[in-house]
Write a protein that holds these residues in place. Structure first.
Motif, PDB file in Angstrom:
ATOM      1  N   TYR A   1     -16.867 -21.512  27.239  1.00 41.88           N
ATOM      2  CA  TYR A   1     -15.453 -21.161  27.117  1.00 41.88           C
ATOM      3  C   TYR A   1     -15.057 -20.111  28.156  1.00 41.88           C
ATOM      4  O   TYR A   1     -15.871 -19.247  28.507  1.00 41.88           O
ATOM      5  N   TYR A   2     -13.828 -20.203  28.604  1.00 36.95           N
ATOM      6  CA  TYR A   2     -13.175 -19.069  29.255  1.00 36.95           C
ATOM      7  C   TYR A   2     -11.875 -18.832  28.490  1.00 36.95           C
ATOM      8  O   TYR A   2     -10.994 -19.686  28.467  1.00 36.95           O
ATOM      9  N   PHE A   3     -11.760 -17.666  27.865  1.00 35.48           N
ATOM     10  CA  PHE A   3     -10.612 -17.372  27.026  1.00 35.48           C
ATOM     11  C   PHE A   3      -9.827 -16.184  27.563  1.00 35.48           C
ATOM     12  O   PHE A   3     -10.425 -15.182  27.993  1.00 35.48           O
ATOM     13  N   HIS A   4      -8.513 -16.295  27.502  1.00 37.33           N
ATOM     14  CA  HIS A   4      -7.640 -15.138  27.688  1.00 37.33           C
ATOM     15  C   HIS A   4      -7.093 -14.761  26.319  1.00 37.33           C
ATOM     16  O   HIS A   4      -6.407 -15.555  25.673  1.00 37.33           O
ATOM     17  N   HIS A   5      -7.420 -13.549  25.857  1.00 39.46           N
ATOM     18  CA  HIS A   5      -6.953 -13.072  24.563  1.00 39.46           C
ATOM     19  C   HIS A   5      -5.956 -11.940  24.775  1.00 39.46           C
ATOM     20  O   HIS A   5      -6.229 -10.994  25.520  1.00 39.46           O
ATOM     21  N   GLN A   6      -4.837 -12.013  24.102  1.00 40.61           N
ATOM     22  CA  GLN A   6      -3.831 -10.969  24.207  1.00 40.61           C
ATOM     23  C   GLN A   6      -4.219  -9.748  23.369  1.00 40.61           C
ATOM     24  O   GLN A   6      -5.069  -9.833  22.469  1.00 40.61           O
ATOM     25  N   SER A   7      -3.590  -8.631  23.689  1.00 41.67           N
ATOM     26  CA  SER A   7      -3.827  -7.393  22.955  1.00 41.67           C
ATOM     27  C   SER A   7      -3.641  -7.604  21.459  1.00 41.67           C
ATOM     28  O   SER A   7      -2.707  -8.269  21.021  1.00 41.67           O
ATOM     29  N   GLY A   8      -4.574  -7.073  20.671  1.00 43.62           N
ATOM     30  CA  GLY A   8      -4.482  -7.187  19.221  1.00 43.62           C
ATOM     31  C   GLY A   8      -5.186  -8.391  18.643  1.00 43.62           C
ATOM     32  O   GLY A   8      -5.208  -8.558  17.424  1.00 43.62           O
ATOM     33  N   TYR A   9      -5.789  -9.245  19.485  1.00 47.29           N
ATOM     34  CA  TYR A   9      -6.473 -10.434  18.972  1.00 47.29           C
ATOM     35  C   TYR A   9      -7.721 -10.028  18.186  1.00 47.29           C
ATOM     36  O   TYR A   9      -8.485  -9.152  18.601  1.00 47.29           O
ATOM     37  N   ILE A  10      -7.944 -10.687  17.041  1.00 48.74           N
ATOM     38  CA  ILE A  10      -9.130 -10.447  16.219  1.00 48.74           C
ATOM     39  C   ILE A  10      -9.727 -11.793  15.815  1.00 48.74           C
ATOM     40  O   ILE A  10      -9.027 -12.663  15.297  1.00 48.74           O
ATOM     41  N   PHE A  11     -11.012 -11.984  16.081  1.00 44.71           N
ATOM     42  CA  PHE A  11     -11.761 -13.138  15.574  1.00 44.71           C
ATOM     43  C   PHE A  11     -12.633 -12.629  14.435  1.00 44.71           C
ATOM     44  O   PHE A  11     -13.474 -11.756  14.619  1.00 44.71           O
ATOM     45  N   SER A  12     -12.433 -13.164  13.224  1.00 47.23           N
ATOM     46  CA  SER A  12     -13.031 -12.581  12.020  1.00 47.23           C
ATOM     47  C   SER A  12     -14.546 -12.702  11.976  1.00 47.23           C
ATOM     48  O   SER A  12     -15.210 -11.891  11.322  1.00 47.23           O
ATOM     49  N   GLY A  13     -15.134 -13.681  12.664  1.00 49.79           N
ATOM     50  CA  GLY A  13     -16.590 -13.706  12.751  1.00 49.79           C
ATOM     51  C   GLY A  13     -17.226 -15.016  12.357  1.00 49.79           C
ATOM     52  O   GLY A  13     -16.608 -15.877  11.727  1.00 49.79           O
TER      53      GLY A  13
END
Length: 301
Positions: free
Chosen positions: A20-32
């Protein structure tokens, strides 16, 4: 006559899962999540933080961390110490498996990459684009078991070779460039992180006990309100959300191992009946135990 020198590989990548190549914006959370293969996280821009098992981490641009098989981990943009000062973050995620015993020494360490090692990541991405016709930023390698045809012959082999070069380079770095390898700095993360770490360790030690939130609060002699506040501020989700995800991950581990039937698993995880065990799993995942088993082993019918 020349005498050949045997080549004994230090490690070998035999399976590729995702790239993957991901662009995540400010405040992004991946719960796990947790899974039975290796995963490497590389920050190409910005900062990222999260939990690697019980250990908090923060990655800056040009740094990587390894998630070992069956270790629960999560991710958020920004710095673990200053979560309110988030910024956008670009990351590369590669998951893989193979004969990788030397990587055990990577546990709970962060690597700062050289220019050459960063280029290896870029070359891996370029090969990924050749391998499948997918937009940049999407899954470039599909789940194992799905039949795909390479767009360019040898792309999968090239990704494997480049990834092995990267892994060997990082393995060498443990000895030759220790300043570019750091253990996760637990002592500097503050009391809240220390408490959250102890809570996570307690949860992991009790995955088979079907414990309640009240059990956790009583064990740490803390008010439920204080416990909720500290854990959510550090991890981004509640104590019992983390616990249930960890239990699900362990259940799925046993299913993949094929070491017990569902009734035995219900007893192992201290559920009163197979009915409540199945209901718990369906509520947490959206699918049944049998559906997961079929998807893992492709059981006919």
């Amino acid at each position: 006559m020349l005498k050949p020198i045997p080549v004994q590989p230090l490690l070998s990548v035999t399976e590729l899962y995702t790239l993957y190549y991901f662009h995540h914006q400010s405040g992004y959370i991946f719960s796990g999540e947790s899974h039975d293969f290796w995963e490497i996280i590389y920050v190409d821009r910005g900062k990222a933080s999260g939990l690697n098992g019980p250990e908090p981490y923060t990655l800056e641009k040009g740094q990587v961390i390894f998630h070992h098989p069956n270790v629960f981990h999560n991710f958020r943009t920004g710095d673990a110490l200053t979560p309110d000062e988030n910024e956008d973050c670009d990351i590369i995620v590669i998951s893989f498996n193979g004969s990788l015993e030397p990587l055990e020494q990577f546990r709970d360490h962060i690597f700062t990459l050289t220019i050459r090692e960063r280029r290896l990541f870029q070359e891996i991405l370029e090969e990924g684009k050749l391998m499948y016709h997918k937009p940049f930023g999407k899954n470039l390698i599909y789940q194992k078991g799905m039949e795909q045809q390479e767009a360019t012959p040898g792309s999968c082999h090239m990704i494997r070779n480049l990834l092995e070069q990267l892994l060997v380079s990082l393995y060498r770095k443990q000895y030759s460039c220790p300043a570019q390898v750091q253990a996760l700095p637990m002592q500097s993360l503050g009391m809240e992180y220390q408490i959250a770490r102890q809570i996570i360790l307690f949860l992991q030690q009790n995955l088979y006990q079907n414990i309640t939130f009240e059990d956790v609060a009583d064990h740490f002699n803390m008010s439920e309100t204080q416990l909720k506040k500290i854990f959510r501020e550090v991890t981004g989700y509640s104590v019992m959300q983390y616990y249930r995800k960890s239990v699900v991950g362990r259940i799925e581990y046993h299913i993949r191992q094929m070491d017990m039937n569902f009734t035995e698993l219900a007893d192992l995880f201290n559920f009163s009946s197979i009915h409540y065990f199945s209901k718990f799993y369906k509520r947490e995942t959206g699918h049944t135990l049998r559906e997961y088993q079929k998807s893992t082993f492709k059981i006919p019918g």
